[in-house]
Design a protein around this motif. Sequence first.
Motif, short mmCIF file in Angstrom:
data_model
loop_
_atom_site.label_atom_id
_atom_site.label_comp_id
_atom_site.label_asym_id
_atom_site.label_seq_id
_atom_site.Cartn_x
_atom_site.Cartn_y
_atom_site.Cartn_z
N ARG A 37 -10.03 -0.36 -5.29
CA ARG A 37 -10.74 -1.62 -5.42
C ARG A 37 -11.14 -2.11 -4.04
NH1 ARG A 37 -7.19 -6.44 -6.76
NH2 ARG A 37 -6.44 -5.09 -8.41
N LEU B 188 -2.94 2.31 1.20
CA LEU B 188 -3.75 1.51 2.13
C LEU B 188 -2.95 1.12 3.36
CD1 LEU B 188 -5.73 -0.86 -0.30
CD2 LEU B 188 -6.51 1.25 0.82
N ALA C 108 5.58 -1.23 -5.86
CA ALA C 108 4.55 -1.13 -4.83
C ALA C 108 3.22 -1.66 -5.35
CB ALA C 108 4.39 0.32 -4.37
N ALA C 109 2.91 -1.38 -6.62
CA ALA C 109 1.65 -1.87 -7.18
C ALA C 109 1.67 -3.39 -7.20
CB ALA C 109 1.46 -1.32 -8.59
N GLN D 259 -0.04 -1.33 -15.43
CA GLN D 259 -1.12 -0.40 -15.17
C GLN D 259 -0.65 0.78 -14.32
OE1 GLN D 259 -3.93 -1.94 -12.38
NE2 GLN D 259 -5.64 -0.79 -13.24
N LYS E 99 -6.40 -6.47 6.47
CA LYS E 99 -7.63 -6.06 5.77
C LYS E 99 -7.39 -5.74 4.31
CE LYS E 99 -10.45 -4.12 9.44
NZ LYS E 99 -10.41 -2.91 10.23
N MET E 100 -6.19 -5.34 3.97
CA MET E 100 -5.94 -4.97 2.58
C MET E 100 -5.50 -6.15 1.72
SD MET E 100 -2.40 -2.76 2.82
CE MET E 100 -1.98 -2.88 1.10
N LEU E 101 -5.50 -7.35 2.30
CA LEU E 101 -5.08 -8.51 1.49
C LEU E 101 -6.14 -8.84 0.44
CD1 LEU E 101 -3.59 -10.79 4.29
CD2 LEU E 101 -2.35 -9.47 2.56
N SER E 102 -5.65 -9.15 -0.75
CA SER E 102 -6.56 -9.44 -1.84
C SER E 102 -6.93 -10.91 -1.87
CB SER E 102 -5.88 -9.05 -3.16
OG SER E 102 -6.52 -9.70 -4.23
N ALA F 209 1.14 -4.73 -3.63
CA ALA F 209 -0.24 -4.57 -3.18
C ALA F 209 -1.15 -5.56 -3.92
CB ALA F 209 -0.72 -3.14 -3.42
N GLU F 210 -0.89 -5.77 -5.19
CA GLU F 210 -1.72 -6.66 -5.99
C GLU F 210 -1.57 -8.11 -5.53
OE1 GLU F 210 -3.69 -5.68 -8.54
OE2 GLU F 210 -4.35 -7.69 -9.12
N GLU G 29 -5.42 2.18 -7.27
CA GLU G 29 -4.85 2.32 -8.61
C GLU G 29 -5.07 3.73 -9.12
OE1 GLU G 29 -6.87 -1.00 -10.37
OE2 GLU G 29 -5.37 -2.41 -9.61
N ALA H 61 0.27 4.35 -4.45
CA ALA H 61 -0.06 2.94 -4.66
C ALA H 61 -0.05 2.15 -3.36
CB ALA H 61 0.91 2.31 -5.66
N SER H 62 0.65 2.66 -2.35
CA SER H 62 0.71 1.92 -1.09
C SER H 62 -0.05 2.64 0.02
CB SER H 62 2.17 1.65 -0.70
OG SER H 62 2.91 2.84 -0.66
N ALA I 201 6.98 2.74 -8.52
CA ALA I 201 5.53 2.58 -8.40
C ALA I 201 5.12 1.17 -8.81
CB ALA I 201 4.80 3.60 -9.27
N ALA J 35 -10.90 -2.09 1.60
CA ALA J 35 -10.19 -1.54 0.43
C ALA J 35 -8.96 -2.42 0.24
CB ALA J 35 -9.79 -0.11 0.69
N VAL J 36 -8.78 -2.96 -0.96
CA VAL J 36 -7.66 -3.88 -1.15
C VAL J 36 -6.57 -3.35 -2.08
CG1 VAL J 36 -8.99 -5.96 -0.61
CG2 VAL J 36 -8.79 -5.21 -2.99
N LYS J 37 -6.90 -2.34 -2.86
CA LYS J 37 -5.86 -1.86 -3.78
C LYS J 37 -6.20 -0.46 -4.26
CE LYS J 37 -2.47 -2.70 -7.04
NZ LYS J 37 -2.74 -3.07 -8.42
#
Lengths: 263, 756
Positions: free
Chosen positions: B69, B99, A30-31, A194, A144-147, A34-35, B79, B96-97, A27, B75-77
């Motif tokens: 978030r 999206l 993957a977190a 987190q 679209k999901m890029l931060s 994504a972050e 949690e 977590a993935s 996890a 939607a970017v993340k």
Amino acid sequence: MKKAQEHTAPKKYGMVIDLDKCTGCGACMAACMAENNVPFREDETDKNLSITWLRVYKLTNGKKFPNADVCYLPRPCMHCEGHHGHSPCVSVCPATATDYSYDTGIVSQIYTRCFGCRYCMAACPYHVRYFNWWDPVWPEGMEKMLSPNVSVRTRGVVEKCSFCFHRYQIAMEKVRYEGRAELAEDEYQTACTQACPANAITFGDLNNHDHAVYKLKTHPDAFRLLERLGTNPKVYYISSREWVRRQGDNYLENEGKVVAKAH
Amino acid sequence: MNIARRSFLAFLIGGAAGTALSPLPWKLTDDLSIWTQTWPWTPVPPDGEYSYVNSVCTLCPGGCGITVRKVDNRAVKIEGMAGHPVNDGGICILGASGLQLLYGPRRVKAPMRRVGERGEGKWETISWDEAIAAAAEKLEGIRSAGNPQGVACMVGDRYGTVPSLFERFMTAYGSPNFMSDAAIEDSYRITLNLMHGKNAIPGFDAGNADFVVSFGSGVIEGWGSPVRMFLAHGKWKDENKTLVQVEPRLSNTAAKADKWVAVQPGTEAVLALSMAYVIIKENLYDKSFVAENAAAFEDWRDDEGKTYPGFKTFVLNGFSPADASKVTGVDPSLIVSLARSFAGAEKPLALCGRGKGNTPGSLHEFMAVHALNGLVGAINRPGGVWAIDVPDYVTWPKPGLDEAARAGLEKPRVDGADGGAYPYTESIISGFADGVNSGSAGYGVEALLVSGANPLYTLRDAQAVRKAFDSIGFVVSFSSYMDETAAQADLILPNHTYLERRQDVPAPFGLNMPVIGMSRPVVPPQFDTRQVGDSLMGIARKMGGSVGDAFGWESYEACLKETMGAAWETLEKDGILVKADYAPEGWGEAFNTPSKKFQFFTGAYRHGENKDLMSQMKIEGEAADFPLILIPYDSMRLASGPVADTPFMAKTIEEDVLIHDDVYVQVNPATAASLNLREGKVAELTTPVGKARVRVHLSEGIGEGVIALPTGLGHWANSKYIAGKGVNVNRLMSPVADPVSGLDAAWGIRAKLARA
Ligand code: SF4
Ligand code: SF4
Ligand code: SF4
């Protein structure tokens, strides 16, 4: 605003990862992806090319069935302090694209400065650095999901774990805005910490008595990876299994107990 | 290697110090990076206003709270939601993935009708009106031709408004063939029905147990509500509690356990009963519970005077550690010490259901393990197993039936889950293909509706399932993604994804308190999709008559709101409704069996089954032709339910699991040597139902004669990031019907492995 201008004590952010609790679930990986807008490709089975800022390694004890044992070891960047900030990678970078911060202890990576010589990759004993051999490609719609907090890398640059430095920046902005001097422990946590459903990762300021890592790093079963190289990493591990601690530093058969030297 | 690296390091440090002193390379490298990095096609994610939306993840039965978030409307993340009673901030790799599913390349973007051959991938986009009309017309035709029973329906989850709407549709339409995906929850439900007399699902107060024996349950591999189990596992570590893992293979759970008991595959129930032998023989059981609250422990007599052996007689007559050792391969002294520690613990807890629990399993095994809990009184008390009433908030009045519906509902089921053979089982999804292929119900299946399930991938003996599908003239998928089943459908009415829809999420599996969650739209629908409840009601209304009348709600949301009643507001606000002060029923009220007590084995079978209680689940294949045993194994990094791995997850598949497109089969080195196979070699794996190309991975984590393949690979539809990689182990397995429940109880299959 006198208070805001006061010098705050230098911090040394670090991690303590409890390998007894880590389940290898991934996890955190993957977190992290994504972050940090980590790219992906169709075939990611060549692990030398697969960009994983945080990679969870599988260690085995080498014994026969049914005495075999497995332990997972999450490996972010160690944010090595070396001797006074001479991290192995920082020392070799001709472009100062990677730097050791004396304020936070974080080893940065500035993509716009990196020109891809990959000296740092050779210098890093922990293989935490990855080179972008290709431009990242997102399937249509997935951009679209890029931060916006983390810049997207291009072909030709090296990337690695930043301890989610943007989270530090965002948290500090808030602290300054509110006129406070200090960042609370829970205001700055990395994405992997987190996410970890096992609570295996603890993150904080190794210099701060009040942070959980301060005490955890002195746990009798704590150790660091390749400690004897003198890289002075800021990621500590805890394992109650002697064979795991030994693999952390290529110990010889008949050497004594593995112990960490505290930061 | 260590030394070489150190000297290499020293060399580089020297080299770099020289160059860094001169300003020239500085300037040059700066220019160089500017030149190399200004590619116009690298996206710059736009900044905007940040917001956070709380919802519930429904990608598995875990029911975790999530906080998404957002930047403006993106939607970017995802949690984990801090403070949520299920996962308290934690999240799994799939969640977590998530999206990547929402924004993924395999979304079905609008209703579609097949135009090419089945599975050819040629579709035409149609309007919602056309799609609903097409489905209604076809279903109406089948019904008016007098074959409403010839329409079958498969759903993923069993409870909640959406599955209930499908069930209602099937009833009003007139077909008995409503099925839901089966898992260990079904076996546990039957176990509690037989032993407690309750229509209940199990809740495990795992965090408060102090000595846990898991019979193959992947406590940290996705069993139960995965994140909740991770948290419990962490708590056991913190508090020095004990976990014993009984499993033939060194799974992650086995590796993390305080003790790994490497049992012969398929003999877990024997081990459990042998532990019971020791506990009874040495008088270690909870005497007050057994004396006051349990029945059929001693030999007993029914009303007609017939005597039956009690649990004690049954166990003492065949399960001595010496006997059990011969079957299980576990040392008798270990069985004894395990039994003593278990019975001696303050809060012992025994768990079962293999791996993630995606296969229901042998009811006998569930009952054996639950009997262990009974022996030590670990029932409805802190640290034990609690029987939680099944979610019962869907209380709609029965739909009115017309003549056609009444006639159709009288017909036998295709899957065999009829009163006669399997009185406790509602549906047997694994028996459907056989029923269709053999025509055992006496009528043909002409149409199939699939929602929230991906049977073409998840059901075993894929060839048989495929054959059944091929014979069904009209397949409607309600999937949000182009999964294996959608790819073979004739019509797709795509649902919103879980991040775009409002829906109730009942009872995360294994939670020891009644909980209802509510997922909500985190982002607006990205495509021309529709909440499946609305699609279904649309079809019903289009058909009209009593079928249409069964759905009087204006919309799905109106139905949801009405169903939730007073709870709606809380669910809207908090996304979850918890019965916080919930306490399990005391032993006085806990059992609703004829004796009003906990029923051990012979007492449990109220219908007087004449089933051989000791029959071990035999797997398919003969040892002479197939000398090895293949077992599947689960991993958190490989989603093995209806949805497949996301691209991020695929990145984390380990190097001893997959290399390019080849999966590794785990083989003990001695077994490999006897077959003349070496590490990394390509081999052909054959089972009675299929063949596959694999690579050999030598592993000391598995015993001789047993080989293991991961679940979750071998997708063929789906995105290129996971499709075409490895083998779908379900294709190599064959379901084995449990003699009591009829549900799939296959824990493996006979196999052979040869150099390719
Ligand atoms: S999320 Fe936590 S438990 Fe899972 S692999 Fe990472 S550190 Fe280990
Ligand atoms: S782990 Fe590697 S990249 Fe990170 S600071 Fe140390 S040497 Fe540099
Ligand atoms: S455990 Fe299940 S419900 Fe929880 S985040 Fe993962 S997929 Fe979602």
